[in-house]
Every structure is written in C-alpha cells, then in structure tokens.
Motif scaffolding. Structure first.
Motif, mmCIF file in Angstrom:
data_model
loop_
_atom_site.group_PDB
_atom_site.id
_atom_site.type_symbol
_atom_site.label_atom_id
_atom_site.label_comp_id
_atom_site.label_asym_id
_atom_site.label_seq_id
_atom_site.Cartn_x
_atom_site.Cartn_y
_atom_site.Cartn_z
ATOM 1 N N SER A 110 -55.621 11.301 13.013
ATOM 2 C CA SER A 110 -56.842 10.558 13.311
ATOM 3 C C SER A 110 -57.849 10.651 12.180
ATOM 4 O O SER A 110 -58.938 10.087 12.282
ATOM 5 C CB SER A 110 -57.483 11.065 14.611
ATOM 6 O OG SER A 110 -57.811 12.449 14.513
ATOM 7 N N THR A 111 -57.488 11.347 11.096
ATOM 8 C CA THR A 111 -58.396 11.510 9.956
ATOM 9 C C THR A 111 -57.649 11.286 8.651
ATOM 10 O O THR A 111 -56.408 11.360 8.594
ATOM 11 C CB THR A 111 -59.001 12.924 9.920
ATOM 12 O OG1 THR A 111 -57.951 13.872 9.628
ATOM 13 C CG2 THR A 111 -59.671 13.290 11.231
ATOM 14 N N ALA A 112 -58.415 11.049 7.588
ATOM 15 C CA ALA A 112 -57.818 10.884 6.264
ATOM 16 C C ALA A 112 -57.087 12.143 5.825
ATOM 17 O O ALA A 112 -56.018 12.079 5.205
ATOM 18 C CB ALA A 112 -58.902 10.518 5.255
ATOM 19 N N THR A 113 -57.649 13.294 6.158
ATOM 20 C CA THR A 113 -57.017 14.555 5.776
ATOM 21 C C THR A 113 -55.643 14.702 6.414
ATOM 22 O O THR A 113 -54.672 15.107 5.756
ATOM 23 C CB THR A 113 -57.914 15.742 6.188
ATOM 24 O OG1 THR A 113 -59.155 15.646 5.495
ATOM 25 C CG2 THR A 113 -57.252 17.070 5.850
ATOM 26 N N GLU A 114 -55.537 14.340 7.687
ATOM 27 C CA GLU A 114 -54.242 14.453 8.373
ATOM 28 C C GLU A 114 -53.232 13.465 7.794
ATOM 29 O O GLU A 114 -52.038 13.786 7.672
ATOM 30 C CB GLU A 114 -54.436 14.231 9.870
ATOM 31 C CG GLU A 114 -55.190 15.366 10.546
ATOM 32 C CD GLU A 114 -55.670 15.024 11.933
ATOM 33 O OE1 GLU A 114 -55.984 15.956 12.700
ATOM 34 O OE2 GLU A 114 -55.750 13.821 12.273
ATOM 35 N N ILE A 115 -53.682 12.281 7.431
ATOM 36 C CA ILE A 115 -52.773 11.313 6.819
ATOM 37 C C ILE A 115 -52.268 11.829 5.478
ATOM 38 O O ILE A 115 -51.084 11.704 5.149
ATOM 39 C CB ILE A 115 -53.465 9.948 6.665
ATOM 40 C CG1 ILE A 115 -53.760 9.347 8.043
ATOM 41 C CG2 ILE A 115 -52.600 8.994 5.848
ATOM 42 C CD1 ILE A 115 -54.650 8.126 8.012
ATOM 43 N N MET A 116 -53.157 12.456 4.707
ATOM 44 C CA MET A 116 -52.733 13.027 3.427
ATOM 45 C C MET A 116 -51.711 14.135 3.641
ATOM 46 O O MET A 116 -50.731 14.254 2.887
ATOM 47 C CB MET A 116 -53.949 13.539 2.663
ATOM 48 C CG MET A 116 -54.848 12.417 2.148
ATOM 49 S SD MET A 116 -56.382 12.993 1.387
ATOM 50 C CE MET A 116 -55.736 13.796 -0.086
ATOM 51 N N ARG A 117 -51.903 14.945 4.660
ATOM 52 C CA ARG A 117 -50.925 15.997 4.963
ATOM 53 C C ARG A 117 -49.587 15.385 5.354
ATOM 54 O O ARG A 117 -48.517 15.896 4.978
ATOM 55 C CB ARG A 117 -51.453 16.903 6.076
ATOM 56 C CG ARG A 117 -52.614 17.802 5.656
ATOM 57 C CD ARG A 117 -53.099 18.622 6.830
ATOM 58 N NE ARG A 117 -52.044 19.441 7.396
ATOM 59 C CZ ARG A 117 -52.054 19.935 8.640
ATOM 60 N NH1 ARG A 117 -53.067 19.660 9.447
ATOM 61 N NH2 ARG A 117 -51.069 20.681 9.065
ATOM 62 N N ALA A 118 -49.612 14.299 6.116
ATOM 63 C CA ALA A 118 -48.369 13.632 6.491
ATOM 64 C C ALA A 118 -47.644 13.109 5.258
ATOM 65 O O ALA A 118 -46.424 13.273 5.122
ATOM 66 C CB ALA A 118 -48.659 12.492 7.466
ATOM 67 N N LEU A 119 -48.391 12.506 4.354
ATOM 68 C CA LEU A 119 -47.781 12.004 3.133
ATOM 69 C C LEU A 119 -47.175 13.133 2.305
ATOM 70 O O LEU A 119 -46.096 12.988 1.723
ATOM 71 C CB LEU A 119 -48.826 11.247 2.310
ATOM 72 C CG LEU A 119 -49.283 9.894 2.888
ATOM 73 C CD1 LEU A 119 -50.478 9.363 2.117
ATOM 74 C CD2 LEU A 119 -48.138 8.895 2.863
ATOM 75 N N VAL A 123 -43.919 11.757 5.147
ATOM 76 C CA VAL A 123 -43.984 10.843 6.288
ATOM 77 C C VAL A 123 -44.938 9.702 5.957
ATOM 78 O O VAL A 123 -46.112 9.930 5.664
ATOM 79 C CB VAL A 123 -44.472 11.569 7.559
ATOM 80 C CG1 VAL A 123 -44.585 10.587 8.723
ATOM 81 C CG2 VAL A 123 -43.518 12.703 7.914
ATOM 82 N N GLY A 124 -44.433 8.469 6.014
ATOM 83 C CA GLY A 124 -45.248 7.314 5.673
ATOM 84 C C GLY A 124 -45.623 6.434 6.847
ATOM 85 O O GLY A 124 -46.339 5.450 6.684
ATOM 86 N N THR A 125 -45.121 6.767 8.045
ATOM 87 C CA THR A 125 -45.501 6.054 9.266
ATOM 88 C C THR A 125 -46.015 7.083 10.256
ATOM 89 O O THR A 125 -45.320 8.055 10.563
ATOM 90 C CB THR A 125 -44.303 5.305 9.879
ATOM 91 O OG1 THR A 125 -43.793 4.374 8.917
ATOM 92 C CG2 THR A 125 -44.720 4.541 11.125
ATOM 93 N N VAL A 126 -47.240 6.885 10.728
ATOM 94 C CA VAL A 126 -47.878 7.883 11.579
ATOM 95 C C VAL A 126 -48.435 7.248 12.843
ATOM 96 O O VAL A 126 -48.693 6.042 12.895
ATOM 97 C CB VAL A 126 -49.030 8.617 10.832
ATOM 98 C CG1 VAL A 126 -48.504 9.350 9.610
ATOM 99 C CG2 VAL A 126 -50.143 7.641 10.448
ATOM 100 N N LYS A 127 -48.620 8.077 13.821
ATOM 101 C CA LYS A 127 -49.322 7.683 15.036
ATOM 102 C C LYS A 127 -50.829 7.824 14.788
ATOM 103 O O LYS A 127 -51.267 8.811 14.186
ATOM 104 C CB LYS A 127 -48.884 8.602 16.181
ATOM 105 C CG LYS A 127 -49.554 8.365 17.523
ATOM 106 C CD LYS A 127 -49.001 9.368 18.524
ATOM 107 C CE LYS A 127 -49.619 9.212 19.898
ATOM 108 N NZ LYS A 127 -49.036 10.171 20.880
ATOM 109 N N PHE A 128 -51.608 6.841 15.200
ATOM 110 C CA PHE A 128 -53.072 6.940 15.156
ATOM 111 C C PHE A 128 -53.528 7.228 16.576
ATOM 112 O O PHE A 128 -53.426 6.374 17.449
ATOM 113 C CB PHE A 128 -53.680 5.650 14.615
ATOM 114 C CG PHE A 128 -55.183 5.625 14.639
ATOM 115 C CD1 PHE A 128 -55.921 6.659 14.080
ATOM 116 C CD2 PHE A 128 -55.857 4.559 15.219
ATOM 117 C CE1 PHE A 128 -57.315 6.633 14.107
ATOM 118 C CE2 PHE A 128 -57.242 4.522 15.236
ATOM 119 C CZ PHE A 128 -57.970 5.561 14.692
#
Length: 209
Positions: A110-119, A123-128
């Motif tokens: 739900s945040t930019a930080t979490e998306i960066m951690r996923a990347l 992982v390039g597809t995430v749940k929001f």
C-alpha cells in the motif's frame, strides 16, 4: 519483470470466505456458470484448505489461496492445488517460499516503500490492499506513475460500481472483490443468485485498456 501472469485472462477475482467446505463444489459451479472461472479462497477459516482442494479438483477454475501469512501456509496451499498465492502484506519469507516452489505470488502493498521491497524480491505484480481505504484510484495512479513497470491487483472495499474505475487503469491487471460472492448468499446456498451476480459483473467489465 512484468511478463505474463497467471491471472492475465481474468480481470476480476472473486475473493471467497468459506466456512463449510461442503459448499465449495456448488460455489465453483456458480462461478463457472456465471463466467468468472477464478477464485481466491482466503485462509481465514478452518475449511479453507478442503474448500480450495475441492475447487481445484474441478479443473475448470483457476484457484488461488488468499490471506496467506506464512511459508507453511504456502506449502498447504500448494498441496491443495492452488495456482497462485495472495498475501495481505509483504512477507519476504512468503515470497521466497513461493519462488522456491514456482508459485505465482501477489504480496500486499500500500506504499511506495513496500513496492520497492517487492521489486527487490523480484516481484513485479502486487496486490494493492486495502485499496479503497488506502486512497483508491487516486492513490493507485500516483503509485503507478512512480513505478511504471509494476502491475497491480487492487483489492479491499471495491464494489460492483467502483471496479471499472480501477480496471480502466493500464497498470491494473485485475481487481479482487467479494460483491459477487456475498457471505449471506454463500452461507444460504443461493447459488443461482451468485451465478447471476457473476454474470452481471462480467457484463459490466470495461474494455481492456
């Protein structure tokens, strides 16, 4: 990293909570006849593994496990026939276990930080999640602008009349929701009504962006 995803053909993912695994077969038939042959069975109840297994054994549904919190649950989901795993948050242990066994995984962000951690985890597809409570379409537009190569599956608070606004966004792969599998109808076994809600959902889908 964006690549094809197991959910690619499915723009709406019914999020299912089953308290009685014995109703899974009827639910699967309703989803299939309504034109939504996909389900995320949440691991929120003791019946979830058996329900997941029953749905997976049908052969005409793409079935995944939701609310997966631990690597052990990843293994249970895999053993029950899950084709993908969804988590409410970003757990490196869950992601790595899925990667070890070749299971597609949608970690919650739900945040930019979490998306960066996923990347960073590949992982390039995430749940929001939870989508509506975290700023909805506006927030997702802002995040996707910063991460143009990431694809999103928004879930949480999305309803029949709000799904299209998400699906109109190019980075949105699919939306997750329970409006077509409302708990009351599922509990009461009103499968014709569930099938009708699924068919109505399919009919209202906007064209792919």
């Amino acid at each position: 990293m964006t690549g094809a995803h197991v959910l690619e053909p499915h723009r709406v993912v019914p999020v299912v909570v089953l308290h009685d695994a014995g109703s899974a077969g009827d639910l699967g038939a309703a989803l299939a006849s309504g034109g939504l042959p996909v389900a995320e069975v949440t691991f929120r109840t003791a019946a979830a593994p058996d329900a997941l297994r029953t749905l997976a054994e049908r052969g005409d549904l793409l079935v995944g496990a939701g609310t997966v919190l631990t690597p052990d649950q990843v293994d249970i989901a895999h053993d029950c026939g899950a084709r993908f795993v969804v988590s409410p948050g970003l757990s490196a242990d869950v992601v790595r276990r899925c990667q070890e066994i070749g299971m597609p995984v949608l970690p919650g962000t739900s945040t930019a930080t979490e998306i960066m951690r996923a990347l960073e985890l590949g992982v390039g597809t995430v749940k929001f999640f939870p989508a509506e409570q975290c700023g909805g379409v506006g927030m997702l537009k802002a995040l996707s602008a910063a991460f143009p190569d990431v694809r999103f599956v928004p879930t949480g608070g999305i309803a029949a009349d709000s799904a299209a606004a998400y699906l109109d966004l190019p980075p949105v792969l699919a939306v997750g929701g329970s409006w077509m599998v409302p708990p009351d109808l599922v509990r009461q076994g009103r499968w014709d009504e569930v099938a009708a809600l699924c068919a109505e959902t399919v009919a209202r889908l906007p064209p792919s962006p």
